[in-house]
Design a protein around this motif. Structure first.
Motif, PDB file in Angstrom:
ATOM      1  N   CYS A  95       0.876  -1.233  -0.150  1.00 61.59           N
ATOM      2  CA  CYS A  95      -0.001   0.096   0.052  1.00 61.59           C
ATOM      3  C   CYS A  95       0.781   1.173  -0.014  1.00 61.59           C
ATOM      4  CB  CYS A  95      -1.039  -0.092   1.126  1.00 61.59           C
ATOM      5  SG  CYS A  95      -1.850  -1.277   1.253  1.00 61.59           S
TER       6      CYS A  95
ATOM      7  N   SER B  78      -3.842   0.764  -2.401  1.00 61.23           N
ATOM      8  CA  SER B  78      -3.520  -0.615  -2.689  1.00 61.23           C
ATOM      9  C   SER B  78      -2.545  -0.250  -3.907  1.00 61.23           C
ATOM     10  CB  SER B  78      -4.598  -1.357  -3.239  1.00 61.23           C
ATOM     11  OG  SER B  78      -3.969  -2.641  -4.020  1.00 61.23           O
TER      12      SER B  78
ATOM     13  N   ALA C  39      -1.867  -5.154   5.509  1.00 54.74           N
ATOM     14  CA  ALA C  39      -1.265  -3.986   4.700  1.00 54.74           C
ATOM     15  C   ALA C  39       0.209  -3.920   4.904  1.00 54.74           C
ATOM     16  CB  ALA C  39      -1.930  -2.712   5.015  1.00 54.74           C
TER      17      ALA C  39
END
Length: 450
Positions: A190, A235, A279
């Motif tokens: 991310c 993302s 993440a």
């Protein structure tokens, strides 16, 4: 294809405690282990390179977006591939689809040095009728599912799924370590982006431990990072899975008649709701030389973004350091003579200022400022080039004045052509963006007439 066994990984520490709360049942048997060899050696990089890149307009009429030239001598896909290679990954596959010939030719010429005798592999996987009723990849997840037999033949422990159309430098080994130590079903790379810009991305809503609570596609009000108000986690299209778990998810997804067969739309949201998604912050694995002050990542998917990213390379200290020999960007490089600058009289002096000039270029009595000239460009006398990106084999005739342009490969610019001084005239003849950047292709030149 001869299948191979998994590489043997020797544990150097005893099993640790497992925190499997809320995670997929498959992970209950996994252990936190320190390995004597890099995790990248037990991983395969799978690059999704089938995208058309319609926002690049005519620049992708003849080639897929990952095959578009960048930085003078590279293609966009070289960044993802180089990241994998520099990270220590030695098994790489590239899934192609839209107008793949230019891309496949580049891959065959520039990436054929990976050898099976050294436990390496490089596979090009065009869309084909491998499954009944399917000829094209239906989505990003389907592009992996249709080739699971090939992937399983190499027996990788982990799959690093990559988009092939972004410009950045990243060490995937660091992301692999986080993936294993967090017992995640999938880890998603991310970017930290301002909330005002995050609506253009798929955004990860995370808790204090960076576990993904929800995944929202292009939200009107993006969820902020818990530890950095005003920023959101977007993302990057980079995912890490354990191979067996991914195969299980792909089989589940293909059985769903309502699925669009896409990682971002189907696989990741399902795992957020039913498994454990973590993440990974790009700042933790971004590769930077001493001259790079920021974590550089660009989606060069529009003409303006593409022009800007190329022109930025001409800065005295660019944000992206292509001269970093510790993390080279590998590519195919043809045999070319050195760049040449000729003529030295007033009004006819071959010069290039604040510019990148590739091999085989000839600047013949012309002036080039803040521009990027790709391989084998020839600029003839009395021409003036400024803020321009000229792709390979472009030839600029005498007395031309070109400013704020992207010129496609092989274009023959006629003598005396002026671009960048009259917006209305430019828009009538060429593809002109709202920011005033003109794309010039050979069919556009041909329509001008004699």
């Amino acid at each position: 294809m001869e299948p191979k066994t998994n590489p043997v990984l020797s544990p150097t520490a005893a099993d640790g405690d497992i925190d499997a709360s809320g995670s997929h049942p498959y992970l209950h048997d996994r252990r936190r282990i320190s390995y004597a060899m890099p995790l990248a050696r037990s991983a395969m990089a799978y690059v999704l390179a089938g995208g058309r890149g319609t926002r690049l307009m005519e620049l992708t009429d003849r080639r897929a977006k990952p095959a578009v030239y960048f930085g003078g001598k590279m293609r966009i896909i070289d960044f993802a591939l180089s990241n994998a290679l520099n990270s220590g990954i030695r098994h790489i596959a590239v899934a192609t689809q839209y107008k793949a010939h230019s891309l496949i030719r580049h891959l065959q010429r520039g990436w054929n040095f990976l050898q099976p005798v050294r436990n390496e592999s490089f596979d090009i996987l065009p869309a084909s009728q491998r499954l009944e009723g399917n000829e094209w990849y239906a989505g990003t997840a389907d592009a992996v599912y249709q080739n699971t037999d090939i992937i399983d033949g190499y027996g990788p422990e982990y799959l690093v799924i990559l988009a092939g159309d972004h410009v950045y430098k990243m060490d995937y080994e660091r992301m692999l370590v986080q993936h294993v130590n967090s017992f995640a079903d999938v880890t998603v790379a991310c970017l930290e982006v301002p909330v005002a810009e995050a609506s253009a991305f798929g955004v990860m809503h995370v808790d204090a431990d960076d576990r993904v609570i929800s995944f929202v596609e292009k939200p009107a009000v993006p969820p902020e990072m818990p530890d950095r108000p005003g920023y959101a986690l977007a993302s990057m299209g980079v995912y890490i899975f354990q191979r067996d778990l991914l195969n299980e998810q792909l089989r589940r997804d293909v059985a769903d008649p309502h699925s669009s067969r896409d990682f971002g739309k189907d696989i990741i949201p399902w795992l957020v709701a039913n498994g454990k998604v973590m993440a990974h912050r790009f700042t933790s694995s971004c590769v930077r030389s001493r001259s790079e002050s920021t974590a550089y990542w660009r989606d060069v998917g529009t003409l303006d973004a593409y022009w800007e990213a190329n022109i930025d390379l001409t800065d005295v200290v660019p944000e992206l350091d292509l001269f970093d020999l510790d993390w080279p960007i590998w590519t195919y490089s043809g045999i070319t003579p050195p760049a040449k600058f000729v003529h030295d009289v007033d009004g006819r002096r071959g010069t290039a200022i604040a510019s990148l000039v590739s091999g085989g270029c000839i600047v013949s009595g012309a002036t080039v400022r803040r521009s990027l000239l790709a391989t084998l460009v020839h600029v003839h006398s009395y021409s003036h080039i400024e803020n321009a990106v000229l792709l390979p084999h472009v030839e600029v005739g005498r007395h031309a004045r070109l400013k704020n342009v992207v010129i496609d490969a092989g274009v023959q610019i006629p003598q005396g052509l002026v671009v960048g001084e009259d917006p209305e005239e430019d828009a009538r003849r060429f593809r002109r963006t709202e920011k005033g950047i003109c794309l010039i292709t050979q069919p556009m030149i041909d329509r001008l007439g004699p």
